[in-house]
Design an enzyme around this catalytic site. Structure first.
Site, PDB file in Angstrom:
ATOM      1  N   ASP A  21     -12.209  -9.052   4.409  1.00 12.75           N
ATOM      2  CA  ASP A  21     -13.502  -8.974   3.722  1.00 12.75           C
ATOM      3  C   ASP A  21     -14.159 -10.348   3.644  1.00 12.75           C
ATOM      4  O   ASP A  21     -15.371 -10.479   3.813  1.00 12.75           O
ATOM      5  CB  ASP A  21     -13.337  -8.408   2.306  1.00 12.75           C
ATOM      6  CG  ASP A  21     -13.675  -6.927   2.224  1.00 12.75           C
ATOM      7  OD1 ASP A  21     -13.540  -6.250   3.265  1.00 12.75           O
ATOM      8  OD2 ASP A  21     -14.075  -6.453   1.147  1.00 12.75           O
TER       9      ASP A  21
ATOM     10  N   LYS B 254       2.695 -15.359   1.296  1.00 12.40           N
ATOM     11  CA  LYS B 254       2.940 -16.166   0.094  1.00 12.40           C
ATOM     12  C   LYS B 254       4.423 -16.502   0.046  1.00 12.40           C
ATOM     13  O   LYS B 254       5.157 -16.076  -0.863  1.00 12.40           O
ATOM     14  CB  LYS B 254       2.516 -15.393  -1.163  1.00 12.40           C
ATOM     15  CG  LYS B 254       1.041 -15.419  -1.461  1.00 12.40           C
ATOM     16  CD  LYS B 254       0.509 -16.764  -1.946  1.00 12.40           C
ATOM     17  CE  LYS B 254       0.879 -17.032  -3.390  1.00 12.40           C
ATOM     18  NZ  LYS B 254       0.298 -18.337  -3.852  1.00 12.40           N
TER      19      LYS B 254
ATOM     20  N   TYR C  74       0.825  -1.221   0.000  1.00  8.49           N
ATOM     21  CA  TYR C  74       0.000   0.000   0.000  1.00  8.49           C
ATOM     22  C   TYR C  74       0.854   1.263   0.000  1.00  8.49           C
ATOM     23  O   TYR C  74       0.452   2.285  -0.533  1.00  8.49           O
ATOM     24  CB  TYR C  74      -0.898   0.024   1.240  1.00  8.49           C
ATOM     25  CG  TYR C  74      -2.238  -0.643   1.067  1.00  8.49           C
ATOM     26  CD1 TYR C  74      -2.329  -1.970   0.656  1.00  8.49           C
ATOM     27  CD2 TYR C  74      -3.415   0.041   1.337  1.00  8.49           C
ATOM     28  CE1 TYR C  74      -3.553  -2.588   0.518  1.00  8.49           C
ATOM     29  CE2 TYR C  74      -4.642  -0.573   1.205  1.00  8.49           C
ATOM     30  CZ  TYR C  74      -4.716  -1.886   0.800  1.00  8.49           C
ATOM     31  OH  TYR C  74      -5.934  -2.490   0.668  1.00  8.49           O
TER      32      TYR C  74
ATOM     33  N   ASP D  93      -6.281  -7.160   4.006  1.00 13.77           N
ATOM     34  CA  ASP D  93      -7.440  -6.475   3.424  1.00 13.77           C
ATOM     35  C   ASP D  93      -8.397  -7.498   2.824  1.00 13.77           C
ATOM     36  O   ASP D  93      -9.605  -7.483   3.089  1.00 13.77           O
ATOM     37  CB  ASP D  93      -6.958  -5.500   2.339  1.00 13.77           C
ATOM     38  CG  ASP D  93      -8.102  -4.775   1.653  1.00 13.77           C
ATOM     39  OD1 ASP D  93      -9.008  -4.300   2.368  1.00 13.77           O
ATOM     40  OD2 ASP D  93      -8.106  -4.700   0.405  1.00 13.77           O
TER      41      ASP D  93
ATOM     42  N   ASP E 166      -3.577 -17.812  -0.573  1.00 16.18           N
ATOM     43  CA  ASP E 166      -4.660 -18.412  -1.367  1.00 16.18           C
ATOM     44  C   ASP E 166      -5.321 -19.538  -0.601  1.00 16.18           C
ATOM     45  O   ASP E 166      -6.552 -19.665  -0.575  1.00 16.18           O
ATOM     46  CB  ASP E 166      -4.143 -18.870  -2.747  1.00 16.18           C
ATOM     47  CG  ASP E 166      -2.870 -19.713  -2.663  1.00 16.18           C
ATOM     48  OD1 ASP E 166      -2.270 -19.798  -1.574  1.00 16.18           O
ATOM     49  OD2 ASP E 166      -2.481 -20.286  -3.698  1.00 16.18           O
TER      50      ASP E 166
HETATM   51  C1  IPM Z   1     -10.345  -1.258   4.052  1.00 15.49           C
HETATM   52  C2  IPM Z   1     -10.633  -0.644   2.714  1.00 15.49           C
HETATM   53  C3  IPM Z   1      -9.488   0.304   2.362  1.00 15.49           C
HETATM   54  C4  IPM Z   1      -8.240  -0.522   2.257  1.00 15.49           C
HETATM   55  C5  IPM Z   1      -9.724   1.152   1.109  1.00 15.49           C
HETATM   56  C6  IPM Z   1     -11.020   1.926   1.183  1.00 15.49           C
HETATM   57  C7  IPM Z   1      -8.573   2.075   0.844  1.00 15.49           C
HETATM   58  O1  IPM Z   1     -10.813  -1.624   1.754  1.00 15.49           O
HETATM   59  O2  IPM Z   1     -10.209  -0.513   5.035  1.00 15.49           O
HETATM   60  O3  IPM Z   1     -10.292  -2.476   4.131  1.00 15.49           O
HETATM   61  O4  IPM Z   1      -7.958  -1.108   1.190  1.00 15.49           O
HETATM   62  O5  IPM Z   1      -7.512  -0.606   3.242  1.00 15.49           O
HETATM   63 MG    MG Z   2     -10.884  -3.614   2.531  1.00 16.41          MG
END
Ligand code: IPM
Ligand code: MG
Length: 358
Positions: A251, A191, A141, A247, A223
């Protein structure tokens, strides 16, 4: 000296859910006679419209001086075409980086009453309780050099995935210590079969495990970890990973619970000051309609009280009230199964009632 709480509602439903959390916070301040100074400022697209920057200097300065920041959500279609630096998401990335919020704690837990909302079968998902510890200020990032080159043949773009030893150690330490307070299992995800940076990550985490003999450490490739999270999520207790993999994994983990509107997060610096935000985004489709579920934000307030504001008792009260709210059948639109639901503004009042009843 009074503690400073900065509220950054941001865009879309960020506005509504932070209003609910502030209602609960005001009640807690009253109830426990806390010496907190609460200030609210614009951030994200809302700030851009007002001042031409998604994170004006005075907001960044106020954030740096705060003990805890309650952050709603940023972004929306009206700001999608802005230049990179002006985009609402940039507010989030700058806050993380400039405040050194390297430790991102993302719990993913299921209220069994809500297991119908999960895409997984009950027997796989019931009792889910995972903590993802994501590195938040390094890796690909923020790695330099980076860039897009559109005057070459062929044109190209690249980023740099880089971690130094200290960055790995400090996030791994948080992960090991979190595991010590939970079920004593830690899975480190990278990885290492492909990336040097991952091989290095694995060697540091492995070496550190000698200092934590009570923790059962395992390693998974990213993965495979993604697959395992869906196949058998209950094998995990704490997961530690880099910015990018964390990240993605967080999710997946959030989606397993079926109710991203319930999940909080904390982003902490080395002195446990931090920013607290729901896992969900700004949900422009339902914004301004009093429909959003504010429980993730209220739960983020609880994390703020626990980690940054030293008010664990109040935090526990909020957590208990949220559990009672769900157990006694209250629902918001995202988790209802019979079309009955409370509006955003009704939820905080219910939570406060439940705290009073405890
Ligand atoms: C998160 C989001 C952010 C990230 C984006 C909005 C920049 O997806 O906080 O998980 O990738 O960190
Ligand atoms: Mg995210």
């Amino acid at each position: 000296m009074s503690k400073k709480v900065l509220v950054l509602p941001g865009d879309g439903i960020g506005q509504e859910v932070t209003a609910s959390a502030v209602e609960v916070l005001d009640f807690i301040i009253d109830e426990y006679s806390l010496d907190f100074k609460v200030t609210s400022m614009n951030v994200g697209g809302t700030a851009y419209d007002e001042s031409g920057s998604p994170i004006p200097d005075n907001v960044l300065d106020a954030a740096k001086e705060s003990d805890a920041i309650l952050f709603g959500a940023v972004g929306g279609p009206e700001w999608d075409d802005l230049d990179w630096d002006d985009r609402p998401e940039n507010a989030l990335l700058r806050l993380r980086k400039e405040l050194n919020l390297f430790a991102n704690l993302r719990p993913a837990f299921l209220f069994n009453e809500l297991s119908d909302a999960s895409p997984l079968k009950k027997e796989i998902i019931n009792d889910l309780d995972i903590l993802i510890v994501r590195e938040l200020t390094g890796g690909i990032y923020f790695g330099e050099p980076r860039g897009i080159f559109l005057d070459k043949e062929p044109n190209y773009a690249f980023n740099t995935m880089i971690y130094n030893e200290e960055e790995i150690r400090r996030i791994a330490r948080i992960a090991f210590e979190s595991a010590q307070k939970r079920n004593k299992k830690l899975c480190s995800v990278e990885k290492a079969n492909v990336l040097e940076v991952s091989k290095f990550w694995r060697s540091i985490v492995t070496e550190m495990s000698e200092d934590y003999p009570d923790i059962e450490l395992s390693h998974q490739l990213a993965d495979n970890a993604a697959m395992q999270l869906v196949l058998n999520p209950n094998q995990f207790d704490v997961i530690v990973s880099s910015n990018l993999f964390g990240d993605i994994l967080s999710d997946i983990a959030a989606t397993l619970t079926g109710s991203i509107g319930m999940l909080p997060s904390a982003s902490l610096d080395s002195s446990f000051k931090g920013m607290f935000e729901p896992c969900h985004g700004s949900a422009p489709d339902i914004a301004g309609r009093n429909l959003a579920n504010p429980l993730a934000m209220i739960s983020s307030l609880s994390m703020a009280l626990k980690y940054s504001l030293n008010e664990e008792e109040a935090a526990n009260k909020i957590d208990k009230a949220i559990r009672k709210f769900i157990e006694s059948g209250n629902r918001t639109i995202d988790i209802t199964t019979d079309k009955k639901y409370l509006k955003t503004s009704e939820v905080a009042k219910k939570i406060i009632e439940m705290i009073k009843d405890e």
